[in-house]
Design a protein around this motif. Structure first.
Motif, short mmCIF file in Angstrom:
data_model
loop_
_atom_site.label_atom_id
_atom_site.label_comp_id
_atom_site.label_asym_id
_atom_site.label_seq_id
_atom_site.Cartn_x
_atom_site.Cartn_y
_atom_site.Cartn_z
N THR A 153 -3.53 3.25 -8.19
CA THR A 153 -4.67 2.69 -7.46
C THR A 153 -4.44 1.18 -7.36
N GLN A 154 -5.27 0.53 -6.56
CA GLN A 154 -5.18 -0.94 -6.51
C GLN A 154 -5.45 -1.52 -7.89
N ALA A 155 -6.39 -0.93 -8.61
CA ALA A 155 -6.71 -1.41 -9.96
C ALA A 155 -5.53 -1.21 -10.91
N LYS A 205 0.83 -1.21 0.00
CA LYS A 205 0.00 0.00 0.00
C LYS A 205 0.86 1.26 0.00
N GLU A 206 1.86 1.29 0.86
CA GLU A 206 2.76 2.45 0.95
C GLU A 206 3.50 2.69 -0.36
N LEU A 207 4.07 1.63 -0.92
CA LEU A 207 4.85 1.77 -2.15
C LEU A 207 3.94 2.08 -3.34
N ASP A 229 -4.42 -10.49 4.13
CA ASP A 229 -5.36 -11.61 4.08
C ASP A 229 -5.02 -12.63 3.00
N TYR A 230 -4.04 -12.33 2.19
CA TYR A 230 -3.69 -13.20 1.08
C TYR A 230 -2.19 -13.13 0.85
N ILE A 261 -5.15 -7.35 -4.92
CA ILE A 261 -4.19 -6.38 -4.39
C ILE A 261 -4.65 -5.90 -3.01
N GLY A 262 -5.93 -5.63 -2.86
CA GLY A 262 -6.46 -5.21 -1.56
C GLY A 262 -6.26 -6.26 -0.48
N MET A 263 -6.49 -7.51 -0.83
CA MET A 263 -6.31 -8.60 0.14
C MET A 263 -4.84 -8.76 0.53
#
Length: 69
Positions: A16-18, A7-9, A38-39, A31-33
Motif C-alpha cells: 500500500t502507499q502506507a 504506483k505500478e512497481l 505532484d511532488y 507517496i501518493g503525491m
C-alpha cells in the motif's frame, strides 16, 4: 518533467502507499503525491524508493520533455 512508475512497481510488491512510506520514511500522503507527479522526491528519498521496490533508480524515475536534454 519528472515521471515515475512508483504506483505500478508498488502494486507488483503488493505494497500500500502506507507500506511503502513506512519502508522509506515518508508518509502515505507523500507517496501518493509522488505517484500523481505532484511532488518530486529528494534524491535520497528517490533512492530509498528504488531500493524498497528492488529496481534501479532509472526504472522508477525519469525526466520527460524539453528538460531531458
Amino acid at each position: 518533467m519528472l515521471r515515475n512508475r512508483v504506483k505500478e512497481l508498488r502494486a507488483r510488491h503488493d505494497f500500500t502507499q502506507a507500506d511503502l512510506g513506512k519502508l522509506v520514511g515518508a508518509t502515505r500522503q507523500t507517496i501518493g503525491m509522488i505517484e500523481k507527479g505532484d511532488y518530486a522526491p529528494s534524491v535520497l528519498l528517490a533512492l530509498k524508493i528504488a531500493k524498497a521496490l528492488a529496481v534501479d533508480l532509472e526504472e522508477v524515475f525519469w525526466i520527460e520533455g524539453e528538460d531531458e536534454k
